[in-house]
Design an enzyme around this catalytic site. Sequence first.
Site, mmCIF file in Angstrom:
data_model
loop_
_atom_site.group_PDB
_atom_site.id
_atom_site.type_symbol
_atom_site.label_atom_id
_atom_site.label_comp_id
_atom_site.label_asym_id
_atom_site.label_seq_id
_atom_site.Cartn_x
_atom_site.Cartn_y
_atom_site.Cartn_z
ATOM 1 N N GLY A 258 -4.860 -1.626 4.989
ATOM 2 C CA GLY A 258 -4.053 -2.760 4.517
ATOM 3 C C GLY A 258 -4.739 -4.093 4.769
ATOM 4 O O GLY A 258 -4.852 -4.928 3.873
ATOM 5 N N ARG A 259 -5.237 -4.304 5.985
ATOM 6 C CA ARG A 259 -5.834 -5.598 6.317
ATOM 7 C C ARG A 259 -7.234 -5.750 5.730
ATOM 8 O O ARG A 259 -7.865 -6.788 5.898
ATOM 9 C CB ARG A 259 -5.835 -5.808 7.828
ATOM 10 C CG ARG A 259 -6.473 -4.685 8.621
ATOM 11 C CD ARG A 259 -6.126 -4.782 10.098
ATOM 12 N NE ARG A 259 -6.543 -3.612 10.864
ATOM 13 C CZ ARG A 259 -5.829 -2.484 10.966
ATOM 14 N NH1 ARG A 259 -4.689 -2.355 10.330
ATOM 15 N NH2 ARG A 259 -6.277 -1.474 11.695
ATOM 16 N N GLU B 13 10.592 -4.847 4.443
ATOM 17 C CA GLU B 13 10.713 -6.256 4.059
ATOM 18 C C GLU B 13 10.332 -6.460 2.593
ATOM 19 O O GLU B 13 11.014 -7.152 1.844
ATOM 20 C CB GLU B 13 9.780 -7.129 4.922
ATOM 21 C CG GLU B 13 10.063 -7.124 6.401
ATOM 22 C CD GLU B 13 9.208 -6.117 7.153
ATOM 23 O OE1 GLU B 13 9.101 -4.951 6.702
ATOM 24 O OE2 GLU B 13 8.647 -6.486 8.195
ATOM 25 N N LYS C 255 9.233 -0.844 14.140
ATOM 26 C CA LYS C 255 9.781 -0.579 12.801
ATOM 27 C C LYS C 255 10.926 0.437 12.881
ATOM 28 O O LYS C 255 11.966 0.267 12.258
ATOM 29 C CB LYS C 255 8.697 -0.005 11.877
ATOM 30 C CG LYS C 255 7.732 -1.034 11.328
ATOM 31 C CD LYS C 255 6.799 -0.366 10.312
ATOM 32 C CE LYS C 255 5.639 -1.265 9.963
ATOM 33 N NZ LYS C 255 4.649 -0.625 9.100
ATOM 34 N N GLU D 189 -4.737 -6.542 14.818
ATOM 35 C CA GLU D 189 -4.197 -5.250 14.371
ATOM 36 C C GLU D 189 -5.295 -4.184 14.426
ATOM 37 O O GLU D 189 -5.017 -3.004 14.587
ATOM 38 C CB GLU D 189 -3.608 -5.351 12.955
ATOM 39 C CG GLU D 189 -2.756 -4.142 12.601
ATOM 40 C CD GLU D 189 -1.911 -4.326 11.340
ATOM 41 O OE1 GLU D 189 -0.733 -4.675 11.435
ATOM 42 O OE2 GLU D 189 -2.464 -4.120 10.244
ATOM 43 N N HIS E 295 -5.487 -33.279 17.551
ATOM 44 C CA HIS E 295 -4.355 -34.140 17.919
ATOM 45 C C HIS E 295 -3.175 -33.302 18.373
ATOM 46 O O HIS E 295 -2.041 -33.763 18.370
ATOM 47 C CB HIS E 295 -3.991 -35.030 16.730
ATOM 48 C CG HIS E 295 -5.158 -35.882 16.310
ATOM 49 N ND1 HIS E 295 -5.441 -37.102 16.889
ATOM 50 C CD2 HIS E 295 -6.153 -35.651 15.416
ATOM 51 C CE1 HIS E 295 -6.543 -37.596 16.346
ATOM 52 N NE2 HIS E 295 -7.002 -36.728 15.457
ATOM 53 N N LYS F 42 0.835 -1.199 0.000
ATOM 54 C CA LYS F 42 0.000 0.000 0.000
ATOM 55 C C LYS F 42 0.875 1.256 0.000
ATOM 56 O O LYS F 42 0.663 2.175 -0.766
ATOM 57 C CB LYS F 42 -0.932 -0.018 1.223
ATOM 58 C CG LYS F 42 -1.791 1.207 1.316
ATOM 59 C CD LYS F 42 -2.780 1.126 2.461
ATOM 60 C CE LYS F 42 -3.428 2.486 2.656
ATOM 61 N NZ LYS F 42 -4.349 2.509 3.779
HETATM 62 O O1 F6P Z 1 3.095 -3.352 9.789
HETATM 63 C C1 F6P Z 1 1.748 -3.282 9.614
HETATM 64 C C2 F6P Z 1 1.322 -2.913 8.218
HETATM 65 O O2 F6P Z 1 1.317 -1.527 8.079
HETATM 66 C C3 F6P Z 1 -0.021 -3.516 7.921
HETATM 67 O O3 F6P Z 1 -1.053 -2.773 8.395
HETATM 68 C C4 F6P Z 1 0.032 -3.667 6.455
HETATM 69 O O4 F6P Z 1 -0.918 -4.572 6.011
HETATM 70 C C5 F6P Z 1 1.447 -4.139 6.266
HETATM 71 O O5 F6P Z 1 2.189 -3.434 7.229
HETATM 72 C C6 F6P Z 1 2.027 -3.941 4.909
HETATM 73 O O6 F6P Z 1 2.024 -2.603 4.531
HETATM 74 P P1 F6P Z 1 2.198 -2.176 3.017
HETATM 75 O O7 F6P Z 1 1.062 -2.754 2.261
HETATM 76 O O8 F6P Z 1 2.196 -0.689 3.009
HETATM 77 O O9 F6P Z 1 3.498 -2.739 2.525
#
Ligand code: F6P
Length: 525
Positions: free
Chosen positions: A265-266, A210, A495, A351, A382, A204
């Site tokens: 995002g979620r 990462e 972060k 979240e 199990h 987003k």
């Molecule tokens: O670290 C949390 C977050 O901001 C989430 O809310 C989001 O889904 C994810 O990181 C990834 O963010 P982006 O889509 O901006 O890479």
Amino acid sequence: MTASSHDPGQIALPEIALLQAHAARLQTLALRDLLGDDPDRSAHLSLDAGPIHADFARQRIDSAVLRDLEAWAMHCGFERSRDDLFSGRIVNPTERRPALHTVLRGVGGDPDLAAAVALERRRMAELANRLRSGALPGFRGRPISTLVCIGIGGSDLGPRLVCDALTSEGDFDVRFVANVDPDDLERELRGLDAATTAFAVISKTFTTRETLANAAAARAWLLAGGCPQTSLAGQFIGITAAPEAARRWGISDALMLTFWEGVGGRYSLWSSVGFGVAVACSVEAFDALLDGAALVDRHFRDAPLAENLPARIGLISVWNRSFLGLSSQAVVPYAERLRLLPAWLQQLVMESNGNSAAIAGGTVALKTSPVIWGTSGTNAQHSYFQQLHQGPDIVPVDFIVARRSRANALGADDDRHRILVANCLAQSAALAIGKTSDDPHRFFPGNRPSSMLIIPQLDAQALGALLACYEHATFTAAVVLGINPFDQFGVELGKVLAGEVESLLAGGAGSGLDATTHALANRLR
Ligand code: F6P
């Protein structure tokens, strides 16, 4: 609870006190008795929404609890908040944003936005169909045959879950990489030909460390695989709400799909973030997913509170967490194709509602989000079900099961789906009713609550409905708790520190970091 620190407490203290009194009363009532005293309990405590039937008979509730939970929700402005959500008003006050996920499913929002959504959906469908039909060539002119989606959190969990749930043999090869651990990308790329592999970088913000590190590694892998520098852009699709940042990274406008700031995002699976679903399962399957979600959107928007399934799920989760004091909640789908649902739900619920800051200021005194966890049944039986039945903590469970199996591999003689369903029903009964015994080793206390969610079959529509149901349940819980489910400031501090530790590991001074971090970094360097 301090009246000064909790907004719902301040405006609705009598309702909360009433619910606390109910909780004390319910502690003395056994589910075994509640179920035994009322043979129609299931009929009274079940609700339907779209393809979902939900039975709450095995929750520790009665009609008085439901009535007062609903009264509390009304007092907390449930209807007004719901209207705000669907009308595209600001429901995320800390970031001054609306929450547009229902607009992506064709419900709510203004006509201009709906038109923009439709346009972007067409662009996504075209690109997905080009890939599926082999009309997107790689750098040697051969069709792209594998799409590797790189994203994390909301830019990964939803599409990964849906692809895992709905793909079958022969579908387009779509893979997912989220972890910055090099092993993740390395494993997914093993055996692939760079000339026929494309990447979708899904972020987003297009700033996530990462994701950008994995995207850079993918670029290096393509170059090492013979891709000329000048052809790199043709192997990368960008999916983002920050097109400028994506352009700077090297995404071409022709291979850029966008969505909106107001899509959390979620909550973004329903946007072009779901591109991988359209590629792997088909554009039609993605549309069916949205249709299923839209069925539940309309139900949630229109149904009165007492008949509103997502609201009921949300209120019961708050009842269990904030009034009965049950700190975790298991989700156990009796469907292997839903094995990733708990991971998606973890982000959605924890979240969204895993915070204690009241919208109105101060802190919420009630406990907010439960810890969400779970795995697929019957495997779970199990593993940790021993503790669910006889352990010290009571863990409410959401059981999810489909009436029909998707794979009836062996035809009528194949009794595995019946075994699956039988186990699901049996576990829920055993948790609720328990078993008396003079031998403590063989004693089952029972009184352990669960809900049973039934879908006809695990198809795209039912899955869309299920996910939307949990989204609205999470929203409802946030409304009564008085918190903002659409921000996530809790992820920021770690972060920022990770950036500082990264420079320390690279030889920097790390002056703002504590002694233990320095000691651990020394050991790991
Ligand atoms: O670290 C949390 C977050 O901001 C989430 O809310 C989001 O889904 C994810 O990181 C990834 O963010 P982006 O889509 O901006 O890479």
